[in-house]
Design a protein around this motif. Structure first.
Motif, PDB file in Angstrom:
ATOM      1  N   LYS A   1      11.728 -13.666 -78.354  1.00 58.35           N
ATOM      2  CA  LYS A   1      11.442 -14.934 -77.699  1.00 58.35           C
ATOM      3  C   LYS A   1      10.971 -15.997 -78.692  1.00 58.35           C
ATOM      4  O   LYS A   1      10.816 -17.146 -78.336  1.00 58.35           O
ATOM      5  CB  LYS A   1      10.370 -14.747 -76.623  1.00 58.35           C
ATOM      6  N   MET A   2      10.677 -15.618 -79.925  1.00 61.29           N
ATOM      7  CA  MET A   2      10.112 -16.562 -80.867  1.00 61.29           C
ATOM      8  C   MET A   2      10.844 -16.469 -82.194  1.00 61.29           C
ATOM      9  O   MET A   2      10.906 -15.412 -82.805  1.00 61.29           O
ATOM     10  CB  MET A   2       8.625 -16.259 -81.099  1.00 61.29           C
ATOM     11  N   ASN A   3      11.444 -17.568 -82.622  1.00 63.54           N
ATOM     12  CA  ASN A   3      11.963 -17.629 -83.973  1.00 63.54           C
ATOM     13  C   ASN A   3      10.849 -17.964 -84.936  1.00 63.54           C
ATOM     14  O   ASN A   3      10.709 -17.351 -85.985  1.00 63.54           O
ATOM     15  CB  ASN A   3      13.070 -18.680 -84.073  1.00 63.54           C
TER      16      ASN A   3
ATOM     17  N   ILE B   1      12.435 -31.117 -74.595  1.00 63.57           N
ATOM     18  CA  ILE B   1      13.620 -30.302 -74.319  1.00 63.57           C
ATOM     19  C   ILE B   1      14.774 -30.802 -75.176  1.00 63.57           C
ATOM     20  O   ILE B   1      15.082 -32.005 -75.186  1.00 63.57           O
ATOM     21  CB  ILE B   1      13.994 -30.347 -72.828  1.00 63.57           C
ATOM     22  N   ASP B   2      15.403 -29.898 -75.900  1.00 62.82           N
ATOM     23  CA  ASP B   2      16.586 -30.222 -76.680  1.00 62.82           C
ATOM     24  C   ASP B   2      17.808 -30.118 -75.768  1.00 62.82           C
ATOM     25  O   ASP B   2      18.166 -29.043 -75.307  1.00 62.82           O
ATOM     26  CB  ASP B   2      16.715 -29.254 -77.858  1.00 62.82           C
TER      27      ASP B   2
ATOM     28  N   ILE C   1      16.673 -25.611 -75.697  1.00 59.73           N
ATOM     29  CA  ILE C   1      15.402 -25.062 -76.189  1.00 59.73           C
ATOM     30  C   ILE C   1      14.265 -26.006 -75.807  1.00 59.73           C
ATOM     31  O   ILE C   1      14.371 -27.224 -75.941  1.00 59.73           O
ATOM     32  CB  ILE C   1      15.450 -24.876 -77.717  1.00 59.73           C
ATOM     33  N   ARG C   2      13.165 -25.423 -75.330  1.00 60.04           N
ATOM     34  CA  ARG C   2      11.971 -26.202 -74.983  1.00 60.04           C
ATOM     35  C   ARG C   2      10.904 -25.995 -76.037  1.00 60.04           C
ATOM     36  O   ARG C   2      10.619 -24.860 -76.436  1.00 60.04           O
ATOM     37  CB  ARG C   2      11.445 -25.777 -73.611  1.00 60.04           C
TER      38      ARG C   2
ATOM     39  N   LEU D   1      10.334 -30.144 -86.845  1.00 62.94           N
ATOM     40  CA  LEU D   1      10.322 -29.180 -87.939  1.00 62.94           C
ATOM     41  C   LEU D   1      10.942 -27.852 -87.497  1.00 62.94           C
ATOM     42  O   LEU D   1      11.737 -27.246 -88.225  1.00 62.94           O
ATOM     43  CB  LEU D   1       8.893 -28.966 -88.431  1.00 62.94           C
ATOM     44  N   LEU D   2      10.589 -27.392 -86.309  1.00 61.50           N
ATOM     45  CA  LEU D   2      11.158 -26.141 -85.808  1.00 61.50           C
ATOM     46  C   LEU D   2      12.657 -26.263 -85.577  1.00 61.50           C
ATOM     47  O   LEU D   2      13.427 -25.344 -85.909  1.00 61.50           O
ATOM     48  CB  LEU D   2      10.459 -25.728 -84.515  1.00 61.50           C
ATOM     49  N   LYS D   3      13.082 -27.375 -85.019  1.00 61.52           N
ATOM     50  CA  LYS D   3      14.513 -27.564 -84.749  1.00 61.52           C
ATOM     51  C   LYS D   3      15.299 -27.689 -86.045  1.00 61.52           C
ATOM     52  O   LYS D   3      16.333 -27.041 -86.225  1.00 61.52           O
ATOM     53  CB  LYS D   3      14.721 -28.815 -83.887  1.00 61.52           C
TER      54      LYS D   3
END
Length: 575
Positions: free
Chosen positions: A16-18, A102-103, A108-109, A267-269
């Motif tokens: 569930k987590m990258n 939300i992307d 992805i949220r 940054l995460l995206k």
């Protein structure tokens, strides 16, 4: 005492987590604390029941679930933990629902609150926070560091200080951590993370420095502290009075947490999209290795030109660089760039020249003989070379697309000439060359001639001193003509067939090179190997000649690897 997380629980969270990003702070009263955390939640994969139109339990009331995410995140911290938090340990008020982005492309949220949404991740981030602000520090205490393990995750941490006129030493200690279960992912992202986290940190520090200078201008604290009376009874009160100061008050930024949410979400995206996994089937092909070697050689040559005083002009270097870029374009792209009459494929070339003439020309190409095209239309000749070069490995191709003078065969095996260039006598009488003269039957502008009009406009004359019949030819040519003559196969399918045939015969070339050149076996043993490779029988002479010619196209990397293996003693004593 830190909460312990089992390996099974972390394995469930890994799906569930990258990665997640958190801002941490070292409170003078309560020690390391997590201030702000952003995590990415991927949309659930469709279940069979949802595809059939039946809502899955986790899909029910999604809007209500989104509205309750902030409550879920806040519920992770117990009442005792909230009671131990001072203003310096708290980012968002207890009534704040958090931030959600939300992307639209991926679904992805990105959720941000003081603590992670999942209890297992709360423990992971908590431990990363403690280690980044206590034991895992770099020289000078400020800067990036990497730590972690398979059980608690891997952490990229960047510690830094924020100016505070009321703090001890006039500064407070913070860190930004990125936590992930994939060690390679974080290590490969190190330069990217360092560059962008520095921007966020510098923005926080510069904003806080302005507030610090403003407060020091109104009431300097250094003189007040020097003149104040120190006693053990007063020190705890002074310490507790100075500890409860939030990051918002230090920076005077009204939308600090919303800004950090945007920064961490981006940054995460960005970090996730810049690293993608690609499936590579087997080792690099010989064509790939040769292309890399040629590109490296030309880059080294260009660097030598740049280092020479008065050697080559800037325009010449630029021209060489553009040629380098053009040489490594794929053949399809080169054909699309050409304007005017051109050959589109091997099948098109065979239709224009005729079956017998095409077989004769292809035979010379596969045998390594020099192929000379002479005519007044460079585009047409260049397209013919692009199509014919697909018959050979990249390492066997030496091409001069169009020239005003003849070039010897050792320089190029594909040569395009203008119509008035004479062919030397030793070339026209040689059996190791073939000449294709292109003439125009009627006057017309080449730019207005279409591909379907090539047969009616141009006339092709093929001549060679080689009288050897080509009806047998190498096995590869026979199989290729079967594919070209089969109209049920598209051009793309024929191209893939040719690619497979080239790989098959290139593998035979490698075996023959290892057996004859590296191991130094005799002629009888080599003949047995040729029989084993299926190179004997009809067209055996042409097969052997093809293998020996293609042997010259092996990459230096492969040859060096074989020679190194032999020198390293990998041969058995019997050899």
């Amino acid at each position: 005492m830190l909460l312990s997380v089992s390996r099974a629980a972390l394995a469930a969270c890994k799906l569930k987590m990258n990665a997640l990003v958190a801002l941490c702070h070292f409170c003078e009263l309560h020690g390391p604390r997590t201030l702000f955390c952003t995590e990415a939640l991927h949309p659930p994969s469709p279940s069979p029941s949802s595809q059939a139109g039946i809502p899955a339990p986790g899909d029910r009331d999604k809007d209500g679930d989104r509205e309750g995410e902030g409550l879920t995140m806040r519920a992770n911290s117990s009442a005792t933990q909230r009671g131990e938090m001072c203003e310096g340990c708290r980012s968002l008020p207890a009534s704040h629902p958090g931030f959600v982005s939300i992307d639209d492309e991926t679904g992805i949220r990105f959720l941000s609150h003081q603590h992670p949404r999942q209890p297992q991740l709360f423990s992971v981030v908590r431990q990363a926070c403690v280690r980044s602000l206590s034991c895992e520090v770099c020289p000078g205490r400020e800067g990036p560091i990497f730590f972690g393990d398979e059980q608690h995750g891997f952490v990229f941490s960047h510690t830094f200080f924020i100016k505070d006129s009321l703090a001890r030493g006039f500064q407070r200690w913070y860190s930004i951590v990125m936590v992930a279960m994939d060690r390679i992912y974080l290590i490969n992202s190190w330069p990217f993370l360092l560059r962008h986290l520095k921007l966020t940190i510098q923005s926080l520090q510069s904003t806080a420095l302005k507030v610090f200078d403003s407060e020091q201008g109104v009431g300097p604290q250094r003189a007040v502290r020097m003149n104040s009376v120190f006693s053990p009874a007063v020190f705890p009160h002074q310490r507790s009075g100075n500890a409860a100061r939030s990051l918002t008050s230090l920076t005077q930024h009204p939308n600090l947490w919303a800004s950090l949410h945007s920064s961490f979400s981006w940054l995460l995206k960005a970090c996730g999209s810049r690293l993608t996994e690609k499936l590579l089937e087997g080792a690099p092909t010989e064509d790939t290795l040769v292309l890399i070697e040629r590109q490296t050689e030309q880059e080294e040559e260009m660097s030598c030109w740049e280092g020479a005083d008065g050697g080559v002009s800037k325009s010449q270097r630029h021209q060489s660089g553009s040629e380098l870029d053009h040489d490594f374009l794929c053949d399809e792209a080169k054909l699309d760039e050409l304007s005017g009459p051109k050959f589109r494929s091997l099948r098109h070339l065979r239709q224009v020249l005729g079956v017998a003439e095409f077989r004769q020309l292809a035979w010379h190409v596969l045998m390594g003989n020099q192929v000379v095209w002479r005519g007044a239309h460079p585009t047409l000749i260049q397209s013919a070379f692009i199509v014919l070069k697909s018959l050979l490995p990249v390492g066997c191709v030496r091409s001069v697309p169009y020239s005003t003078q003849y070039e010897e065969a050792y320089k190029c095996n594909f040569l395009g000439l203008s119509p008035d260039v004479p062919i030397p006598a030793h070339v026209s009488s040689s059996e190791f060359s073939v000449l294709v003269d292109v003439s125009t039957e009627r006057s017309s502008q080449s730019s207005s001639v279409g591909d379907e009009d090539i047969c009616s406009v141009f006339h092709f004359t093929i001549s060679s001193a080689n009288t050897q019949p080509t009806d047998k030819g190498p096995t590869l040519l026979t199989k290729l003509e079967l594919a070209l003559s089969n109209e049920n196969l598209s051009v793309d399918v024929v191209s893939h067939c040719l690619l497979c045939l080239k790989e098959e015969w290139m593998n035979k070339v490698k075996v023959l090179f290892k057996f004859s050149k590296v191991d130094g076996r005799g002629r009888e043993d080599t003949q047995r190997v040729l029989t084993l490779l299926g190179a004997t029988g009809p067209g055996e002479e042409d097969n052997v000649r093809l293998l020996k010619f293609w042997m010259t196209g092996l990459s230096k990397t492969y040859k060096s690897h074989l020679m190194t293996a032999v020198r390293g003693g990998e041969r058995s004593p019997s050899q």
